[in-house]
Design an enzyme around this catalytic site. Sequence first.
Site, PDB file in Angstrom:
ATOM      1  N   ASP A 172       3.715  -1.821  -1.183  1.00  0.00           N
ATOM      2  CA  ASP A 172       3.354  -0.407  -1.122  1.00  0.00           C
ATOM      3  C   ASP A 172       2.110  -0.135  -0.278  1.00  0.00           C
ATOM      4  O   ASP A 172       1.042   0.120  -0.830  1.00  0.00           O
ATOM      5  CB  ASP A 172       3.121   0.111  -2.552  1.00  0.00           C
ATOM      6  CG  ASP A 172       2.983   1.625  -2.592  1.00  0.00           C
ATOM      7  OD1 ASP A 172       3.236   2.260  -1.557  1.00  0.00           O
ATOM      8  OD2 ASP A 172       2.629   2.159  -3.653  1.00  0.00           O
ATOM      9  N   GLU A 216      -4.296   6.089   1.373  1.00  0.00           N
ATOM     10  CA  GLU A 216      -4.226   5.916  -0.080  1.00  0.00           C
ATOM     11  C   GLU A 216      -4.911   4.625  -0.528  1.00  0.00           C
ATOM     12  O   GLU A 216      -5.620   4.606  -1.522  1.00  0.00           O
ATOM     13  CB  GLU A 216      -2.755   5.910  -0.519  1.00  0.00           C
ATOM     14  CG  GLU A 216      -2.592   5.552  -1.984  1.00  0.00           C
ATOM     15  CD  GLU A 216      -1.136   5.532  -2.447  1.00  0.00           C
ATOM     16  OE1 GLU A 216      -0.235   5.814  -1.641  1.00  0.00           O
ATOM     17  OE2 GLU A 216      -0.921   5.223  -3.628  1.00  0.00           O
ATOM     18  N   GLU A 276      10.317   5.170  -9.459  1.00  0.00           N
ATOM     19  CA  GLU A 276       9.159   5.686 -10.195  1.00  0.00           C
ATOM     20  C   GLU A 276       9.517   6.878 -11.071  1.00  0.00           C
ATOM     21  O   GLU A 276       8.825   7.895 -11.075  1.00  0.00           O
ATOM     22  CB  GLU A 276       8.029   6.028  -9.212  1.00  0.00           C
ATOM     23  CG  GLU A 276       7.584   4.809  -8.412  1.00  0.00           C
ATOM     24  CD  GLU A 276       6.317   5.015  -7.583  1.00  0.00           C
ATOM     25  OE1 GLU A 276       6.123   6.121  -7.063  1.00  0.00           O
ATOM     26  OE2 GLU A 276       5.555   4.041  -7.466  1.00  0.00           O
TER      27      GLU A 276
HETATM   28  C1  BDP Z   1       2.916   5.174  -3.755  1.00  0.00           C
HETATM   29  C2  BDP Z   1       2.071   6.317  -4.202  1.00  0.00           C
HETATM   30  C3  BDP Z   1       2.821   7.386  -4.916  1.00  0.00           C
HETATM   31  C4  BDP Z   1       4.056   7.768  -4.137  1.00  0.00           C
HETATM   32  C5  BDP Z   1       4.887   6.530  -3.882  1.00  0.00           C
HETATM   33  C6  BDP Z   1       6.073   6.784  -2.962  1.00  0.00           C
HETATM   34  O1  BDP Z   1       1.061   5.793  -5.032  1.00  0.00           O
HETATM   35  O2  BDP Z   1       1.957   8.472  -5.089  1.00  0.00           O
HETATM   36  O3  BDP Z   1       4.804   8.715  -4.796  1.00  0.00           O
HETATM   37  O4  BDP Z   1       4.128   5.562  -3.231  1.00  0.00           O
HETATM   38  O5  BDP Z   1       5.977   6.395  -1.801  1.00  0.00           O
HETATM   39  O6  BDP Z   1       2.232   4.582  -2.695  1.00  0.00           O
HETATM   40  O7  BDP Z   1       7.065   7.342  -3.373  1.00  0.00           O
END
Ligand code: BDP
Length: 725
Positions: free
Chosen positions: A388, A416, A315
Amino acid sequence: MKNFLYSLFLFLIPTLIYAEDGSKLWLRYQPLSAKQVKSLSMVISSVLIEEPGDCTAITELQYAWKQLTGKELPVAASLKDYSLVIGTEKSKLIQSLGLQKELQTLGSDGFIIRTMKSKGNRITVIASKGENGLLYAVFNLLRNIQLYVPSSNILRTIQLGSSPFTFDIKEVPSYKIRILNHWDNLDGTIERGYAGHSLWKWDELPGKLSPRYKEYARANASIGINGTVLNNVNASPEILSNAYLQKVKALAEVFRPYGIHVYLSVNFSSPAALGGLSTSDPLNEGVQQWWKDKAKEIYGLIPDFGGFLVKANSEGLPGPQDFGRTHADGANMLADALKPYNGIVMWRAFVYKSSMEDRAGQAYNEFTPLDGKFRSNVILQVKNGPIDFQPREPFSPLFGAMTRTALMPEFQITQEYLGASNHLVYLAPLYKECLESDTYCSGEGSTVAWVTDGKLFPHPLTAIAGVANIGEDANWCGHQFAQANWYAFGRLAWNNELTPEVIADEWIKQTFNQQKEFVEPVKEMMLASREAAVNYMMPLGLHHLFAWGHHYGPEPWCTVPGARADWLPSYYHKADTLGIGFDRTLDTGSKAVGQYFVPLRNDYNKLKTCPEQYLLWFHHVPWKYKMKSGQTLWNELCYTYDKGVQQVRGFQKTWDKMESFVDAQRFHEVQSRLKIQSKDAVWWKDACLLYFQTFSRQPIPYDIERPVNELDSLKKIKLNLLHHN
Ligand code: BDP
């Protein structure tokens, strides 16, 4: 007048007794009745402390004893009938009881609580190798006292104890490292946090210590958690500056007596960003030296520092691949820097690129070729599912696929994707579903639990992580029932064989009360709540239908010009006039199903044998496909969404009936959140069904509740929650 005062008194009693805000969590230690105190004294009536110096276990025992019985436990000078003897293997008395050999098998955190005879005295012994074991034992004893004394009048025979009034408990934790991951930023905000700002007051540290730091440590120790990563995986390099390390040191000092080690998330480009180096290439000697010096600095301040958690090349974050190196190169460089101090690296496998490749298969493709290439103090941290933290995912195929690399499961405690702190969703069934999943990597019975806890592959490191749901709200977690998820994570990290039922039972009784009329319906509601959320959000294997920018409400139609395809719901549901679902099969799909071992690979690959809860995860299914129930897929989808809505209505009914059992504040807080959940469930159902109906072109079965929203107005809802996707 007298009458008036009397009625005023009666009126005030409930408010006095019931002024509860949830801040005490499950550590409320409600007073026992006189009868119960008497029966307890038939087992334990004094304590003989075989532990020199300050011992947190004893402090906790005395504190709780006073709350429960009204007085401290008298300290005995020598062995007497009904003494509680507390000591580690170093104690002469413990040695004389012949427990030493057994203690050797318990590791540093395990313990024994045993009623036995010594020199004609009937005593209960709490013994362990080290002090942490004593702490866990004391919390175990206190839990058992609270759970069993009130209901039975006499102490129930606990576990292997052969006659009434006896203890015979021996516990060794499932995982060596049982750790919370805080996604807390240095500016006090929390990524995906729904319980207020961060507990860590970085601006006040190290000079000022909030009393909540100690409360946090106690709560964690009481459920066996022994590590905490203080900062967000999207880490600021600043955390490694000396000024911040001084703050971290102050926190570590508060946590130490409770056996909690501090860890930090680090940004892979810290050498350049913080150290001013021209590169952060892991094979560059200057970079390696920078990390070695940093490790030395950290351990100089915090001798029991645990290590680093790293999100790299994920990301948009920097990582070794920026320099043409592998994840193993990056992790090993950090591992070498930490090795002299016994520090570890938790390297996250949550890695996917913006590409045409199915996101669900990317982590496996990235990491399996690296099996066997990581240092022994590296552990890969793998999210429970391949995408996720969705309401339901099959387990990540990485579990079982890397037999020469230590792997740790990562669960999300913060909700989340499960209604944030508005929805009551008890997560133990989700955690357990993953842990119990059979990977078949070494034949039948190779569960995710066994693959990760050392039973199947003897790695020196075993660990499990949970993304914390803790903030500065008075009740810590936003929703009173979200506390149960923190509790459940800790208990499962300690013992991955516990059932969601047992954990819920423990939590309800300690957090609220012991009355059967309360415990049973509330437990039932908790146990059904995760499935209900799946039903009203994403049943039958649907996933990631969330709104852009936050992950609270539904937006299956979402399009954002220029956005990454795999951040949009249509990438996942692929609804069209033919059907719905992601084809991950071998012949016509992305082939991600091939990452599972046989027989799962075959079962998931075929429409007929794929479990229906994962159907649309692995298959693009025609709307008129006949489900096991005999219904068409479209009708089944409608019925399942509706079922979710009805289940939440049921939770409201259950809870409303509980008013007389709960203090007013907590009752009303939960009641008002259930109302929101109920409305949200309808929102989810209407949004998904009305939108998918534009493809299925079928009526919503007439025997279920009709939609109450218009699709066009649902499309206009924009929540003001600031988060990237
Ligand atoms: C996702 C989230 C994000 C996190 C990412 C992670 O949306 O905010 O940074 O995972 O785990 O679920 O690195």
